[in-house]
Design an enzyme around this catalytic site. Structure first.
Site, PDB file in Angstrom:
ATOM      1  N   HIS A  55       0.834  -1.206   0.000  1.00  0.00           N
ATOM      2  CA  HIS A  55       0.000   0.000   0.000  1.00  0.00           C
ATOM      3  C   HIS A  55       0.866   1.252   0.000  1.00  0.00           C
ATOM      4  O   HIS A  55       1.541   1.556   0.983  1.00  0.00           O
ATOM      5  CB  HIS A  55      -0.944   0.011   1.208  1.00  0.00           C
ATOM      6  CG  HIS A  55      -1.984   1.080   1.128  1.00  0.00           C
ATOM      7  ND1 HIS A  55      -2.959   1.107   0.144  1.00  0.00           N
ATOM      8  CD2 HIS A  55      -2.217   2.187   1.888  1.00  0.00           C
ATOM      9  CE1 HIS A  55      -3.733   2.163   0.313  1.00  0.00           C
ATOM     10  NE2 HIS A  55      -3.315   2.841   1.359  1.00  0.00           N
ATOM     11  N   HIS A  57       0.995   5.517  -1.391  1.00  0.00           N
ATOM     12  CA  HIS A  57       0.611   6.725  -2.123  1.00  0.00           C
ATOM     13  C   HIS A  57       1.928   7.474  -2.285  1.00  0.00           C
ATOM     14  O   HIS A  57       2.395   8.135  -1.342  1.00  0.00           O
ATOM     15  CB  HIS A  57      -0.377   7.586  -1.337  1.00  0.00           C
ATOM     16  CG  HIS A  57      -1.595   6.835  -0.863  1.00  0.00           C
ATOM     17  ND1 HIS A  57      -2.642   6.519  -1.693  1.00  0.00           N
ATOM     18  CD2 HIS A  57      -1.919   6.339   0.354  1.00  0.00           C
ATOM     19  CE1 HIS A  57      -3.565   5.868  -1.000  1.00  0.00           C
ATOM     20  NE2 HIS A  57      -3.155   5.744   0.245  1.00  0.00           N
ATOM     21  N   ARG A  78      -5.222  15.401   6.332  1.00  0.00           N
ATOM     22  CA  ARG A  78      -5.723  15.232   4.971  1.00  0.00           C
ATOM     23  C   ARG A  78      -5.728  16.560   4.213  1.00  0.00           C
ATOM     24  O   ARG A  78      -5.465  16.596   3.015  1.00  0.00           O
ATOM     25  CB  ARG A  78      -7.138  14.620   5.009  1.00  0.00           C
ATOM     26  CG  ARG A  78      -7.596  14.144   3.642  1.00  0.00           C
ATOM     27  CD  ARG A  78      -8.939  13.450   3.710  1.00  0.00           C
ATOM     28  NE  ARG A  78     -10.028  14.382   3.927  1.00  0.00           N
ATOM     29  CZ  ARG A  78     -11.292  14.132   3.605  1.00  0.00           C
ATOM     30  NH1 ARG A  78     -11.628  12.967   3.079  1.00  0.00           N
ATOM     31  NH2 ARG A  78     -12.233  15.013   3.837  1.00  0.00           N
ATOM     32  N   TYR A 117      -4.870   7.677  -7.161  1.00  0.00           N
ATOM     33  CA  TYR A 117      -6.136   8.386  -7.423  1.00  0.00           C
ATOM     34  C   TYR A 117      -5.957   9.816  -7.918  1.00  0.00           C
ATOM     35  O   TYR A 117      -6.942  10.502  -8.165  1.00  0.00           O
ATOM     36  CB  TYR A 117      -7.049   8.342  -6.189  1.00  0.00           C
ATOM     37  CG  TYR A 117      -6.442   8.899  -4.919  1.00  0.00           C
ATOM     38  CD1 TYR A 117      -6.480  10.265  -4.646  1.00  0.00           C
ATOM     39  CD2 TYR A 117      -5.844   8.053  -3.990  1.00  0.00           C
ATOM     40  CE1 TYR A 117      -5.934  10.767  -3.479  1.00  0.00           C
ATOM     41  CE2 TYR A 117      -5.286   8.553  -2.824  1.00  0.00           C
ATOM     42  CZ  TYR A 117      -5.331   9.915  -2.581  1.00  0.00           C
ATOM     43  OH  TYR A 117      -4.772  10.408  -1.423  1.00  0.00           O
ATOM     44  N   HIS A 199     -11.698   3.621  -3.513  1.00  0.00           N
ATOM     45  CA  HIS A 199     -10.978   4.445  -2.541  1.00  0.00           C
ATOM     46  C   HIS A 199     -11.419   4.117  -1.124  1.00  0.00           C
ATOM     47  O   HIS A 199     -10.608   3.879  -0.234  1.00  0.00           O
ATOM     48  CB  HIS A 199     -11.126   5.943  -2.815  1.00  0.00           C
ATOM     49  CG  HIS A 199     -10.404   6.748  -1.782  1.00  0.00           C
ATOM     50  ND1 HIS A 199     -10.973   7.070  -0.568  1.00  0.00           N
ATOM     51  CD2 HIS A 199      -9.139   7.231  -1.734  1.00  0.00           C
ATOM     52  CE1 HIS A 199     -10.089   7.718   0.181  1.00  0.00           C
ATOM     53  NE2 HIS A 199      -8.975   7.830  -0.513  1.00  0.00           N
ATOM     54  N   GLU A 225     -10.646   2.775   8.440  1.00  0.00           N
ATOM     55  CA  GLU A 225      -9.421   3.332   9.040  1.00  0.00           C
ATOM     56  C   GLU A 225      -9.779   4.218  10.230  1.00  0.00           C
ATOM     57  O   GLU A 225      -9.024   4.293  11.194  1.00  0.00           O
ATOM     58  CB  GLU A 225      -8.651   4.150   7.981  1.00  0.00           C
ATOM     59  CG  GLU A 225      -7.355   4.764   8.504  1.00  0.00           C
ATOM     60  CD  GLU A 225      -6.559   5.503   7.437  1.00  0.00           C
ATOM     61  OE1 GLU A 225      -7.086   5.668   6.317  1.00  0.00           O
ATOM     62  OE2 GLU A 225      -5.417   5.913   7.712  1.00  0.00           O
ATOM     63  N   HIS A 259      -5.884  -1.248   5.978  1.00  0.00           N
ATOM     64  CA  HIS A 259      -6.068  -0.791   7.361  1.00  0.00           C
ATOM     65  C   HIS A 259      -6.910  -1.785   8.163  1.00  0.00           C
ATOM     66  O   HIS A 259      -6.419  -2.441   9.049  1.00  0.00           O
ATOM     67  CB  HIS A 259      -6.654   0.624   7.480  1.00  0.00           C
ATOM     68  CG  HIS A 259      -5.840   1.661   6.786  1.00  0.00           C
ATOM     69  ND1 HIS A 259      -4.532   1.904   7.121  1.00  0.00           N
ATOM     70  CD2 HIS A 259      -6.126   2.502   5.736  1.00  0.00           C
ATOM     71  CE1 HIS A 259      -4.044   2.861   6.333  1.00  0.00           C
ATOM     72  NE2 HIS A 259      -4.986   3.236   5.482  1.00  0.00           N
ATOM     73  N   ASP A 310       2.205   3.049   3.040  1.00  0.00           N
ATOM     74  CA  ASP A 310       1.102   4.007   2.933  1.00  0.00           C
ATOM     75  C   ASP A 310       1.555   5.454   2.770  1.00  0.00           C
ATOM     76  O   ASP A 310       1.924   5.877   1.687  1.00  0.00           O
ATOM     77  CB  ASP A 310       0.177   3.829   4.152  1.00  0.00           C
ATOM     78  CG  ASP A 310      -1.144   4.577   4.026  1.00  0.00           C
ATOM     79  OD1 ASP A 310      -1.361   5.225   2.995  1.00  0.00           O
ATOM     80  OD2 ASP A 310      -1.967   4.509   4.969  1.00  0.00           O
TER      81      ASP A 310
HETATM   82 ZN    ZN Z   1      -3.912   4.732   1.853  1.00  0.00          ZN
END
Ligand code: ZN
Length: 432
Positions: A55, A57, A78, A117, A199, A225, A259, A310
């Site tokens: 995983h 990003h 975020r 994404y 997602h 998560e 997660h 991640d």
């Molecule tokens: Zn993620």
């Protein structure tokens, strides 16, 4: 043809001394235990199969050391992440991802699952090549010398029943069928496989889940998560995110739940009985204060465990494996929740990325090797079996990916990876 000799190596049945392997055309053609080195190239320490980072990003690497010490919540983090996402374009993402994947190669990662994404221009406009960002990631992995599973992520909503927000526009194809048409244009290569991702149940409406789940390949999904996701899902649909995915036919051996932190016992049973994989990302889950997922219970129920870095607060599968076991110890007050062999299995779970033939030192498998030194300040005195509970990525000497030496004596084929990362992040920072 190349022969390597390993003082000890993790073979499918466990740790074995004196292993000689032959590599031809990128795969193992001979593996013999109890062998003498002879004229083979000697690897140091303990040799593992290639690690799988299930995983990633890639762009989150730009947040390392900038978002850990300023308080806030997952949701304020975020916001910072969206600001960074807004600066990416296909050219600077190639630079950044190439450096991040080179850092992964240094850490023994021979295949990465990129949960991708950031598809379109910041205002949502398609690039001339609608898969320009995905193609940049594929090129980045190729140049860094590792395999990639591009998990092209469907992202359609800003939350359950919510419109997509301004900063999420570039993530969305607007419609699940438009997403599917775009993904169908991605073609695999010998070092690239294509997968799909939901997602989350926040970002993909219930009516669209089955279309993504019908994708013929590995399917990943962020699952539970944060408790807020569970609350929103229960309010909107009267069931947990796991149950929602089960009802949409989205669970099964091709699916990996990422997660899987806040689960009910029924959720664990649904995941285990369907042999849905569980990818834990312990260093990220700790940094974001997500919680500690029920990893042992999931494994016992039938879910294969994989690991991901991640957000890349660290890129170190040895640390992820250790954090998995340490989380279990802290959560339960018991030691030895996962055996060293089980932790090796979690670090090498290439099947979760659609490469079931990889992740083992065995005839016919892709020739991936990771040599961890036993003579460093961290590892001197360790037994070969327990070194994974003491070593860090810094102790990795040699990394072979599909028969090619991508890291030798701790140096990557692209040279100084710290400099590559710094230069790439400066370019991204200057964008917009
Ligand atoms: Zn993620």
């Amino acid at each position: 043809m190349t022969d390597y000799w390993c003082p000890s190596a993790w073979l499918p049945d466990g740790l074995v001394s004196g292993v000689r392997v032959r590599v031809e055309n990128g795969v193992f053609t001979e593996v013999s235990a109890g062998s003498e080195p002879g004229d083979a190239t000697r690897l140091p320490g303990v040799v593992f199969p290639g690690f799988a980072n299930a995983h990633s990003h890639a762009f989150h690497r730009g947040l390392r050391g900038r978002t850990h010490g300023d308080g806030g919540t997952f949701w304020t983090w975020r916001t910072r992440m969206y600001d960074l996402a807004g600066r990416l374009d296909p050219d600077n993402y190639l630079l950044l991802a190439r450096a991040v994947y080179a850092e992964m190669a240094l850490a023994g990662i021979t295949c990465v699952g990129e949960f991708h994404y950031v598809h379109h221009a910041p205002d949502g406009t398609r690039y001339r090549d609608p898969n320009a960002m995905g193609h940049a990631l594929a090129q980045a992995a190729r140049e860094a010398g590792i395999r990639l599973t591009l998990l092209d992520t469907c992202y359609l909503a800003g939350g359950i029943g919510q419109e997509i927000s301004e900063e999420q526009r570039r993530f969305s194809d607007g419609d699940v069928h438009v997403w599917a048409e775009r993904v169908a244009r991605l073609a695999p290569t010998p070092d690239l496989r294509i997968g799909a991702a939901i997602h989350s149940v926040r970002a993909v409406p219930r009516a669209a889940l089955a279309t993504v789940a019908a994708f013929d390949g590995p399917i990943h999904v962020h699952l539970s998560e944060q408790p807020a996701e569970n609350d929103a899902c229960l309010t909107a649909y009267g069931r947990t995110p796991t149950q929602l995915l089960a009802d949409a036919g989205a669970l099964g051996p091709r699916t990996t739940a990422v997660h899987a932190t806040h689960l009910t016992s029924h959720d664990i049973a649904l995941l285990g009985e369907s042999h849905t994989g569980a990818c834990l990302c312990p260093t990220t889950e700790a940094d974001l204060a997500d919680g500690i997922g029920p990893a042992r219970e999931l494994a016992d129920a039938g879910s294969p465990i994989s690991l991901g870095s991640d957000q890349h607060a660290v890129v170190d599968m040895l640390l992820e494996a250790r954090a998995l076991e340490h989380g279990e110890r802290l959560r339960t007050g018991q030691r030895g929740r996962f055996s060293p062999a089980e932790l090796v299995g979690a670090m090498t779970a290439h099947a979760s990325l659609g490469w079931p033939e990889a992740g083992r030192i065995a005839v016919g498998a892709p020739a991936d090797l990771v040599a961890v030194r036993l003579d460093s300040p961290r590892t001197a005195g360790c037994t070969p079996e327990q070194v994974l509970l003491a070593a860090t990525a810094t102790d990795i000497d040699t990394v072979v990916v599909g028969g090619r030496e991508v890291v030798r004596a701790g140096v990557h084929i692209l040279g100084d990876v710290g400099r590559l990362l710094g230069a790439a992040m400066a370019v991204v920072e200057a964008a917009r």
